[in-house]
Design an enzyme around this catalytic site. Sequence first.
Site, PDB file in Angstrom:
ATOM      1  N   TYR A 150      43.200  38.802  49.758  1.00  0.00           N
ATOM      2  CA  TYR A 150      43.326  39.979  48.884  1.00  0.00           C
ATOM      3  C   TYR A 150      42.294  41.050  49.273  1.00  0.00           C
ATOM      4  O   TYR A 150      41.087  40.772  49.279  1.00  0.00           O
ATOM      5  CB  TYR A 150      43.114  39.483  47.443  1.00  0.00           C
ATOM      6  CG  TYR A 150      42.800  40.494  46.385  1.00  0.00           C
ATOM      7  CD1 TYR A 150      43.646  41.585  46.145  1.00  0.00           C
ATOM      8  CD2 TYR A 150      41.666  40.355  45.574  1.00  0.00           C
ATOM      9  CE1 TYR A 150      43.353  42.497  45.137  1.00  0.00           C
ATOM     10  CE2 TYR A 150      41.376  41.254  44.557  1.00  0.00           C
ATOM     11  CZ  TYR A 150      42.216  42.332  44.353  1.00  0.00           C
ATOM     12  OH  TYR A 150      41.928  43.222  43.349  1.00  0.00           O
ATOM     13  N   ASP A 235      40.306  30.955  42.877  1.00  0.00           N
ATOM     14  CA  ASP A 235      40.879  32.043  42.095  1.00  0.00           C
ATOM     15  C   ASP A 235      42.332  31.667  41.828  1.00  0.00           C
ATOM     16  O   ASP A 235      43.179  31.730  42.719  1.00  0.00           O
ATOM     17  CB  ASP A 235      40.749  33.345  42.910  1.00  0.00           C
ATOM     18  CG  ASP A 235      41.278  34.558  42.155  1.00  0.00           C
ATOM     19  OD1 ASP A 235      42.066  34.373  41.217  1.00  0.00           O
ATOM     20  OD2 ASP A 235      40.907  35.689  42.530  1.00  0.00           O
ATOM     21  N   ILE A 237      44.436  33.087  39.710  1.00  0.00           N
ATOM     22  CA  ILE A 237      45.013  34.200  38.948  1.00  0.00           C
ATOM     23  C   ILE A 237      46.550  34.185  38.947  1.00  0.00           C
ATOM     24  O   ILE A 237      47.179  34.693  38.040  1.00  0.00           O
ATOM     25  CB  ILE A 237      44.448  35.551  39.499  1.00  0.00           C
ATOM     26  CG1 ILE A 237      44.919  36.739  38.648  1.00  0.00           C
ATOM     27  CG2 ILE A 237      44.800  35.772  40.941  1.00  0.00           C
ATOM     28  CD1 ILE A 237      44.232  38.048  39.007  1.00  0.00           C
ATOM     29  N   LYS A 275      48.173  38.770  35.927  1.00  0.00           N
ATOM     30  CA  LYS A 275      49.430  38.487  36.645  1.00  0.00           C
ATOM     31  C   LYS A 275      50.324  37.571  35.817  1.00  0.00           C
ATOM     32  O   LYS A 275      51.516  37.809  35.684  1.00  0.00           O
ATOM     33  CB  LYS A 275      49.139  37.814  37.990  1.00  0.00           C
ATOM     34  CG  LYS A 275      48.016  38.442  38.789  1.00  0.00           C
ATOM     35  CD  LYS A 275      48.344  39.838  39.260  1.00  0.00           C
ATOM     36  CE  LYS A 275      47.144  40.471  39.958  1.00  0.00           C
ATOM     37  NZ  LYS A 275      47.389  41.826  40.420  1.00  0.00           N
TER      38      LYS A 275
HETATM   39  C1  LIG Z   1      43.569  37.177  44.194  1.00  0.00           C
HETATM   40  C2  LIG Z   1      43.199  38.221  43.183  1.00  0.00           C
HETATM   41  N1  LIG Z   1      42.034  38.099  42.524  1.00  0.00           N
HETATM   42  C3  LIG Z   1      41.648  39.013  41.634  1.00  0.00           C
HETATM   43  C4  LIG Z   1      42.431  40.115  41.349  1.00  0.00           C
HETATM   44  C5  LIG Z   1      41.967  41.102  40.317  1.00  0.00           C
HETATM   45  O1  LIG Z   1      42.607  40.841  39.081  1.00  0.00           O
HETATM   46  P1  LIG Z   1      42.182  41.404  37.672  1.00  0.00           P
HETATM   47  O2  LIG Z   1      43.157  42.488  37.321  1.00  0.00           O
HETATM   48  O3  LIG Z   1      42.303  40.257  36.711  1.00  0.00           O
HETATM   49  O4  LIG Z   1      40.800  41.900  37.774  1.00  0.00           O
HETATM   50  C6  LIG Z   1      43.656  40.290  42.001  1.00  0.00           C
HETATM   51  C7  LIG Z   1      44.499  41.443  41.756  1.00  0.00           C
HETATM   52  O5  LIG Z   1      45.450  41.751  42.425  1.00  0.00           O
HETATM   53  C8  LIG Z   1      44.050  39.293  42.945  1.00  0.00           C
HETATM   54  O6  LIG Z   1      45.206  39.374  43.606  1.00  0.00           O
END
Ligand SMILES: Cc1ncc(COP(=O)(O)O)c(C=O)c1O
Length: 473
Positions: A150, A235, A237, A275
């Site tokens: 990312y 992570d 997410i 997400k």
């Molecule tokens: C792998 C990853 N980590 C962190 C984030 C940041 O997310 P947040 O909106 O919760 O700060 C993203 C956003 O696209 C992501 O893809």
Amino acid sequence: MSNHRQLMVSRKITCNSHGEDSHYFFGWQEYERNPYDETRNPAGIIQMGLAENQLSLDLLETWLLENPRAASFMSSGTSLFRQMALFQDYRGLPAFKKALADFMGEIRGNRVKFDPNRLVLTAGATSANETLMFCLAEPGEAFLLPTPYYPGFDRDLKWRTGVEIVPIHCDSFNDFQITEGSLQKAYDDALDRKVKVKGVLVTNPSNPLGTTLSSKALKALLTFVSTKRIHLICDEIYSGTVFSPSGFTSVAEDAVLAECNVSREFVHVVCSLSKDMGVPGFRVGAIYTHNEHVLSAATKMSSFGLVSSQTQYLLSEMLSDKKFTLNYLRENRKRLRQRQKKLVSGLQKCGISCLKSNAGLFCWVNMSHLLDYPSFEAETRLWKKLLHQVGLNVSPGSSFHCSEPGWFRVCFANMSEKTLAVSLERIRSFLSKSLRGQCPQKVLTEPKKLLLYCKSSFTWSIFQPDSTQSERF
Ligand SMILES: Cc1ncc(COP(=O)(O)O)c(C=O)c1O
């Protein structure tokens, strides 16, 4: 005199280690200048570079309509306004932490029981990742990250903390999965540079791959961090976006850690509702850790990025509604699966293949056969054409630090089905127009055959027609 001294500002704000000067962010700016709208700007750029989940927002809206008291902060006929507006304990609302912990467990098939007291609330995963860097590493020390990763990590992990990222290079031959060898190689690279490695950070499911870590890769990773006695940040997410029935194993699962002899104090999970619930604007993230030092320090640090009381209250009501959350998770996964299929089959019809995925809001698309030369310069040329001529903002692999040119991340969940159809039609039309200039007519009418021709000739270009290339073809 260096720039920051002349300007009387800090070095941090004049250096460009935030990483925002990449094609990934530049594409967003171009989109902002000329955004597609079906009626007002049908020739505008379609945003396919934003990993946003808009597919299930109607479910949240319906819940809000059915539960108006939650949004107006009324409980048993009493207004909670003052309670919301006044001072907030930085440890977060207990009711919200309990609801979030249960929701995180539900996402992982209840194989994990999260303890709300081990959760630290943060303003999104962005803040959670940065906080963990502060807690675990000194400036100049490093975390290993598998590529492609990312693009926001360059900013989130490095910029303010001074921590380094050392890439673990992964390749297409094994679908970009981590191996024992790639982990060790990255570790050795760091040692060669005299950089101390404090841990590994992985995103599972992966952004941009849209895949979960295979059990083999997960085992290699856990064995590696256990042997080296370094930290693991996972992570997670995208955990709620996994749309195949199995395949996602969270590092929060005790049995998984025990199998590889990993101490829980070395493992930290990052979560977010950006997400899984499609609410990035609410800024809700969390760190889950069994490390007492990290728990205590990160909780104090959360003062820098608290989740507002309003948001915590509203979401605690929503996430406590088990009937709603179960239905939401099931329906959201179903919609993501259907949408991913539409993109994959649409691209396939244009002769473009995607990495087989089972999660995420995007596909990792292989356009290497469309490059006029196997290089990152050629990838940039193709990306610019897609952006300016085709009107699609997709993100090139180079901005994810991919080691092979020709891969692009294409998002599918931030638009309507109709807009996705328009984008696929644009690609089809662009490819056939580009080909018409130089291809034998018979091939033009047979796209499948055409793909075979393209694949068999790597140097062949559809984008820079010249006589030599036509001859080669
Ligand atoms: C792998 C990853 N980590 C962190 C984030 C940041 O997310 P947040 O909106 O919760 O700060 C993203 C956003 O696209 C992501 O893809």
